[in-house]
Design a protein around this motif. Structure first.
Motif, PDB file in Angstrom:
ATOM      1  N   ASP A 136       0.815  -1.216   0.000  1.00 43.32           N
ATOM      2  CA  ASP A 136       0.000   0.000   0.000  1.00 43.32           C
ATOM      3  C   ASP A 136       0.847   1.264   0.000  1.00 43.32           C
ATOM      4  O   ASP A 136       0.317   2.371   0.099  1.00 43.32           O
ATOM      5  N   GLU A 137       2.171   1.118  -0.095  1.00 42.27           N
ATOM      6  CA  GLU A 137       3.068   2.274  -0.200  1.00 42.27           C
ATOM      7  C   GLU A 137       3.692   2.286  -1.592  1.00 42.27           C
ATOM      8  O   GLU A 137       3.780   1.268  -2.265  1.00 42.27           O
ATOM      9  N   GLY A 138       4.148   3.464  -2.012  1.00 41.73           N
ATOM     10  CA  GLY A 138       4.655   3.633  -3.368  1.00 41.73           C
ATOM     11  C   GLY A 138       5.989   2.959  -3.606  1.00 41.73           C
ATOM     12  O   GLY A 138       6.819   2.844  -2.695  1.00 41.73           O
ATOM     13  N   VAL A 139       6.215   2.513  -4.859  1.00 38.11           N
ATOM     14  CA  VAL A 139       7.503   1.916  -5.212  1.00 38.11           C
ATOM     15  C   VAL A 139       8.517   2.977  -5.619  1.00 38.11           C
ATOM     16  O   VAL A 139       9.634   2.638  -6.024  1.00 38.11           O
ATOM     17  N   ASP A 140       8.145   4.243  -5.521  1.00 39.02           N
ATOM     18  CA  ASP A 140       9.121   5.303  -5.749  1.00 39.02           C
ATOM     19  C   ASP A 140       9.797   5.725  -4.450  1.00 39.02           C
ATOM     20  O   ASP A 140      10.582   6.673  -4.439  1.00 39.02           O
ATOM     21  N   GLN A 141       9.507   5.019  -3.357  1.00 37.03           N
ATOM     22  CA  GLN A 141      10.135   5.289  -2.062  1.00 37.03           C
ATOM     23  C   GLN A 141      11.202   4.239  -1.796  1.00 37.03           C
ATOM     24  O   GLN A 141      10.903   3.044  -1.692  1.00 37.03           O
ATOM     25  N   LEU A 142      12.446   4.656  -1.688  1.00 35.77           N
ATOM     26  CA  LEU A 142      13.547   3.709  -1.489  1.00 35.77           C
ATOM     27  C   LEU A 142      13.348   2.856  -0.244  1.00 35.77           C
ATOM     28  O   LEU A 142      13.716   1.671  -0.219  1.00 35.77           O
ATOM     29  N   GLU A 143      12.772   3.436   0.802  1.00 36.04           N
ATOM     30  CA  GLU A 143      12.583   2.704   2.047  1.00 36.04           C
ATOM     31  C   GLU A 143      11.529   1.610   1.935  1.00 36.04           C
ATOM     32  O   GLU A 143      11.372   0.799   2.855  1.00 36.04           O
ATOM     33  N   ASN A 144      10.819   1.568   0.825  1.00 32.96           N
ATOM     34  CA  ASN A 144       9.774   0.563   0.647  1.00 32.96           C
ATOM     35  C   ASN A 144      10.150  -0.478  -0.397  1.00 32.96           C
ATOM     36  O   ASN A 144       9.293  -1.211  -0.884  1.00 32.96           O
ATOM     37  N   LEU A 145      11.430  -0.575  -0.757  1.00 35.59           N
ATOM     38  CA  LEU A 145      11.845  -1.464  -1.834  1.00 35.59           C
ATOM     39  C   LEU A 145      12.835  -2.513  -1.349  1.00 35.59           C
ATOM     40  O   LEU A 145      13.626  -2.272  -0.424  1.00 35.59           O
ATOM     41  N   ALA A 146      12.793  -3.656  -1.989  1.00 37.52           N
ATOM     42  CA  ALA A 146      13.772  -4.723  -1.766  1.00 37.52           C
ATOM     43  C   ALA A 146      14.029  -5.399  -3.100  1.00 37.52           C
ATOM     44  O   ALA A 146      13.185  -5.371  -4.008  1.00 37.52           O
ATOM     45  N   THR A 147      15.203  -6.023  -3.247  1.00 43.36           N
ATOM     46  CA  THR A 147      15.524  -6.751  -4.467  1.00 43.36           C
ATOM     47  C   THR A 147      15.054  -8.199  -4.360  1.00 43.36           C
ATOM     48  O   THR A 147      14.926  -8.748  -3.266  1.00 43.36           O
ATOM     49  N   LEU A 148      14.833  -8.804  -5.505  1.00 41.78           N
ATOM     50  CA  LEU A 148      14.480 -10.220  -5.555  1.00 41.78           C
ATOM     51  C   LEU A 148      15.714 -11.089  -5.752  1.00 41.78           C
ATOM     52  O   LEU A 148      15.791 -12.201  -5.229  1.00 41.78           O
ATOM     53  N   ASN A 149      16.679 -10.607  -6.515  1.00 46.21           N
ATOM     54  CA  ASN A 149      17.888 -11.380  -6.817  1.00 46.21           C
ATOM     55  C   ASN A 149      19.118 -10.498  -6.664  1.00 46.21           C
ATOM     56  O   ASN A 149      19.101  -9.326  -7.063  1.00 46.21           O
ATOM     57  N   THR A 150      20.182 -11.058  -6.114  1.00 47.41           N
ATOM     58  CA  THR A 150      21.489 -10.410  -6.107  1.00 47.41           C
ATOM     59  C   THR A 150      22.550 -11.481  -6.319  1.00 47.41           C
ATOM     60  O   THR A 150      22.298 -12.674  -6.143  1.00 47.41           O
ATOM     61  N   LEU A 151      23.741 -11.050  -6.674  1.00 49.12           N
ATOM     62  CA  LEU A 151      24.854 -11.971  -6.877  1.00 49.12           C
ATOM     63  C   LEU A 151      25.761 -12.067  -5.664  1.00 49.12           C
ATOM     64  O   LEU A 151      26.429 -13.078  -5.464  1.00 49.12           O
ATOM     65  N   THR A 152      25.790 -11.021  -4.864  1.00 44.75           N
ATOM     66  CA  THR A 152      26.675 -11.007  -3.695  1.00 44.75           C
ATOM     67  C   THR A 152      25.925 -11.118  -2.380  1.00 44.75           C
ATOM     68  O   THR A 152      26.539 -11.383  -1.343  1.00 44.75           O
TER      69      THR A 152
END
Length: 524
Positions: A136-152
């Protein structure tokens, strides 16, 4: 009859989130048939760390793509396989020049379906690789985002991707705003065009604020030495151990080497959209406004912008087609010029110039980021290797290959290319200015010229003077006007680097130097 203004829905572009997908990326493929892929993706960092990824991938079955139904599933499969592929290539002591059938066979089919190359593009690591923490929060807010895949598995890598995701989301509404402005031009509605340009300039300023947050959670040394090597492609990677590229072995006879550029922000459709709608033209690096092009000068400029067009091949096909169609109807700058020549509607000209100023400021911030995260670490690493190759160090070093680092990757190749064969520190230091990165791009000249070209379309005389001003470079080798006592800011450091010695460090997507026959943003 004029071509119609593009409709976002025809290209799968969201009026709210722009080039991000209309539906959120899947965190997992729903069909249990693909559990083996998901298991590798879930343990990717551990498999890379333990050097067991290649053995595990080699034993995987070659899965069919028939179980992939909706676009979100195709995108999820593409992201998984791209991360697996880059981990497989760069996750050992030396890079692998062959991708096995368990990755290659499905990846080639999926890439063809999505109209993207079989490599970790900007779409794979950013556009289709995020999730909101709270829906219910915007995806333009860095604090509300997480990645699905990373290499490290590092916070730094996630943050590096998510800053771009937030910028794409924040910039999404700007696309519809500028399409509305182009439609208003056709209706000769100067008031609406001015309002759209003002809104566009405000959003550009927001993007600059987001970009500057890169420093908060992404360490430059971590990025340069641990993250960036995994993002490298297979093009111009001879120094890093892939002289011919990578064989995409799909299990059929006749597999050949392929070369692809790595992921790069140059593959962001949003940034290219900004240039198109504002009428910003780019030239080969080193070429100035008014210079006569070499042979083929009557060739259309769009055809000469090979780098720009090359990067469009790394975008989702519908996004690249959208940019091509917008180019055919872009009309804002011409409209502003007509009003400016007539001496009417000065607020329109000021609003347009404000957009150019904000875009130029955004590119200034990008130069500072590149300086801190790529140029400075590469130069420091080269200088460290230069000192280690001094006559004393050479005499003390044990003979044979034991004195060399075991691992080969992009970061080590950058330093080796400049300092490894030097017989003295002085010679090594002289060669440090000729470092080669992913593609050997003269990176600061490349970015600075793109920044300067952003201000050239300005219509007001005072704006032209302001946007085309030259940055001040601290004095050198002078007692009274010496270097500042405090460490220079990234912006000043970039200017000093460019003034003192051209650091030829590559981004992940291009191969140009000022000494070559081809240039930066566009080549012949």
């Amino acid at each position: 009859m004029l071509p119609k203004i593009p409709v976002l829905a025809d290209y799968g572009i969201s009026p709210k989130h722009g080039f991000l997908p209309n539906e959120l990326p899947l965190a997992r493929l729903p069909d249990p048939y693909y559990n083996k892929w998901e298991a590798v993706a879930a343990n990717l960092q551990a498999l890379i760390l333990s050097r067991r990824l290649r053995g595990v991938v080699d034993r995987l079955p070659v899965l069919s793509t028939v179980g992939l139904e909706h676009d979100a599933e195709w995108r999820r499969a593409y992201c998984i396989l791209c991360f697996m592929a880059h981990g497989y290539i760069w996750g050992g002591d030396s890079p692998s020049d062959r991708l096995p059938p368990p990755i290659t066979a499905p990846l080639l089919e999926i890439s063809a379906h999505l109209e993207v190359p079989p490599v970790a593009t900007y779409a794979a690591v950013c556009l289709w690789n995020f999730k909101p923490l709270f829906v219910d929060e915007g995806v333009d807010q860095l604090e509300n985002l997480a990645t699905l895949n990373t290499l490290t598995g590092s916070l730094d890598e996630s943050w590096f991707y998510l800053v771009s995701v937030a910028m794409e989301a924040r910039g999404g509404p700007m696309i519809a705003i500028m399409l509305k402005a182009m439609d208003a031009v056709r209706e000769d509605d100067a008031e609406t065009v001015t309002a759209c340009l003002c809104a566009f300039a405000e959003r550009l300023d927001d993007l600059g604020v987001l970009l500057q947050r890169m420093h908060e959670q992404c360490d430059p040394n971590m990025f340069y030495h641990r993250i960036r090597p995994f993002l490298a492609g297979s093009k111009n990677m001879a120094d890093a151990g892939l002289p011919h590229g990578v064989i995409y072995d799909d299990g059929k006879p006749g597999a050949e080497y392929r070369q692809y550029s790595g992921g790069s922000n140059a593959q962001s459709s949003l940034i290219q959209f900004f240039d198109i709608v504002l009428g910003v033209e780019h030239r080969p690096t080193g070429e100035k406004a008014g210079d006569t092009p070499p042979s083929g000068g009557d060739e259309p400029s769009a055809a000469r912008h090979n780098f720009i067009m090359e990067m469009r091949k790394y975008m989702p096909g519908s996004h690249a087609r959208f940019l091509n169609d917008v180019s055919a109807v872009a009309n804002i700058r011409q409209y502003v010029l007509v009003h400016q020549a007539a001496g009417t509607d000065r607020p329109l000209a000021i609003a347009y110039d404000s957009c150019l100023a904000m875009l130029r400021a955004l590119r200034d911030k990008h130069i500072a980021i590149v300086t801190r995260y790529i140029v400075v670490p590469s130069r420091d690493m080269a200088r460290a290797r230069s000192r280690s190759r001094s006559p004393v160090a050479v005499r003390r070093a044990a003979p044979g290959p034991t004195a060399r680092p075991k691992t080969m990757n992009l970061a080590l190749a950058s330093a080796r290319g400049s300092a490894e064969n030097s017989a003295s520190p002085a010679t090594a230091q002289a060669q440090a200015g000729k470092l080669k990165g992913t593609g050997g791009t003269a990176l600061i000249s490349f970015l600075k010229q793109a920044r300067d070209e952003t201000g050239e379309p300005a219509v007001e005389e005072w704006t032209q003077r302001f946007l085309n001003r030259q940055g001040r470079v601290p004095g050198k080798n002078d007692f009274f006007f010496g270097k500042p006592a405090e460490p220079p800011t990234p912006e000043v450091a970039a200017a000093v680097i460019e003034e003192e010695d051209e650091i030829e460090i590559g981004g992940l997507a291009g191969t140009w130097t000022l000494d070559d026959d081809v240039g930066g943003l566009c080549s012949y």
